[in-house]
Design an enzyme around this catalytic site. Structure first.
Site, PDB file in Angstrom:
ATOM      1  CD  GLU A   1      29.231  44.627  32.569  1.00 25.00           C
ATOM      2  OE1 GLU A   1      29.442  44.644  31.362  1.00 25.00           O
ATOM      3  OE2 GLU A   1      28.329  45.288  33.104  1.00 25.00           O
TER       4      GLU A   1
ATOM      5  CD  GLU B   1      25.050  51.305  33.117  1.00 29.70           C
ATOM      6  OE1 GLU B   1      24.142  50.910  32.358  1.00 29.70           O
ATOM      7  OE2 GLU B   1      26.222  51.508  32.727  1.00 29.70           O
TER       8      GLU B   1
ATOM      9  CB  SER C   1      36.270  50.567  28.982  1.00 33.95           C
ATOM     10  OG  SER C   1      35.564  51.582  29.685  1.00 33.95           O
TER      11      SER C   1
ATOM     12  CG  ASN D   1      23.935  46.476  28.294  1.00 30.18           C
ATOM     13  OD1 ASN D   1      22.823  46.841  27.908  1.00 30.18           O
ATOM     14  ND2 ASN D   1      24.358  46.682  29.524  1.00 30.18           N
TER      15      ASN D   1
ATOM     16  N   GLY E   1      29.418  50.765  25.091  1.00 28.68           N
ATOM     17  CA  GLY E   1      29.626  51.781  24.042  1.00 28.68           C
ATOM     18  C   GLY E   1      30.032  51.224  22.682  1.00 28.68           C
TER      19      GLY E   1
ATOM     20  CG  HIS F   1      24.418  46.578  33.805  1.00 32.22           C
ATOM     21  ND1 HIS F   1      24.765  47.857  34.169  1.00 32.22           N
ATOM     22  CD2 HIS F   1      25.279  46.213  32.821  1.00 32.22           C
ATOM     23  CE1 HIS F   1      25.793  48.246  33.424  1.00 32.22           C
ATOM     24  NE2 HIS F   1      26.117  47.269  32.593  1.00 32.22           N
TER      25      HIS F   1
ATOM     26  N   GLY G   1      32.017  52.404  31.119  1.00 35.64           N
ATOM     27  CA  GLY G   1      31.767  53.705  30.511  1.00 35.64           C
ATOM     28  C   GLY G   1      32.813  54.752  30.868  1.00 35.64           C
TER      29      GLY G   1
ATOM     30  CE  LYS H   1      26.136  49.970  29.484  1.00 37.51           C
ATOM     31  NZ  LYS H   1      27.185  50.539  30.278  1.00 37.51           N
TER      32      LYS H   1
END
Ligand code: 13P
Length: 256
Positions: A170, A100, A216, A13, A238, A98, A176, A15
């Site tokens: 998640e 976020e 992570s 992903n 990430g 998600h 993150g 982002k």
């Protein structure tokens, strides 16, 4: 053993990262490193990068996903993108719900459900994200939160449609932050999700659903997480932006 009944999926992903030209560069780096993958490999990229991603993944084993999608077929929704638009571009998967989006853009279980149904209706495959906040885990209501999200996000989704649904667990506190859930914590909640799916759709249907862990996950911890019986893959933030790290996670999914 678990691979006999469901496919492992590693999805990046990205982002809000990478321009279209940077997308082509990164996919060209990833493609040779994952060409022998024993799992499904997906890159979920920003809307404007989708065409570049579809072009760069041609002739490879990498599939392309979007990071969101509107629920309406068309209409006065300035700035939004429909499932049909994604389909025509060559997208196969769509990340929905998600944390976020829930945290910064007012996404609710009701809108996640509407998007999930729209994506399925268009013949695309949703990756539906669920997960508890740190506060909710500390208050010992992780299972209540997850059970509610699963029930509401998949409301009115049929058993036949469920075959095309991927769930991503998640935990919000692990996204993150560099703070990964332990393999045991990930397994506990992924197994709980499968049990909830079993209640809603029957055990056989639930056994076939791919449940990813995200938060992570990286080249160092992927192996331990993916060894777990109910952790069928990963949704990677990430580490999906670094070809070697992403490829190492794909390799971990291939051997487990
Ligand atoms: P990180 O891997 O950066 O923690 O992000 C996880 C995530 O949100 C994937 O959707």
């Amino acid at each position: 053993m678990k691979k006999d009944i469901r496919k492992a999926i590693i999805a990046g992903n990205w982002k809000m990262n990478k321009t279209p030209s940077e997308t082509s560069v990164l996919i060209n780096e990833i493609a040779p490193l994952v060409k022998d993958a024993g799992c499904e490999v997906i890159t979920c990229v920003p809307y404007v990068d989708l065409s570049a991603a579809v072009e760069a993944t041609k002739g490879t084993n990498i599939k392309v996903g979007a990071e969101n999608c509107h629920w309406a077929e068309s209409g006065a929704f300035t700035g939004e993108i429909s499932a049909a638009m994604l389909k025509e571009v060559g997208v196969e998967y769509v990340v929905l719900g998600h944390s976020e989006r829930r945290q910064y853009f007012g996404e609710t279980d009701e809108t996640v459900n509407k998007r999930t149904k729209a994506v399925l209706k268009a013949g695309l495959k949703p990756i539906v994200c669920v997960g508890e906040l740190l506060w909710e885990r500390e208050c010992n209501i992780t299972e209540e939160v997850i059970a509610r999200q699963i029930k509401l996000d998949l409301w009115d989704v049929t058993a036949e449609e469920l075959k095309n649904v991927v769930i991503a667990y998640e935990p919000v506190w692990a996204i993150g932050t560099g703070k990964t859930a332990t393999a045991e914590q990930a397994e506990d909640v992924c197994a709980f999700i499968r049990a909830q799916l079993g209640k809603l759709y029957g055990e056989e249907a639930a056994a076939g659903v791919t449940i990813q862990y995200g938060g992570s996950m990286n080249d160092k911890n992927a192996d331990e997480l993916l060894q777990k019986e109910n952790v069928d893959g990963g949704l990677i933030g990430g580490a999906s932006l670094v070809a070697e790290k992403f490829a190492a996670i794909v390799k971990a999914a291939t051997v487990n």
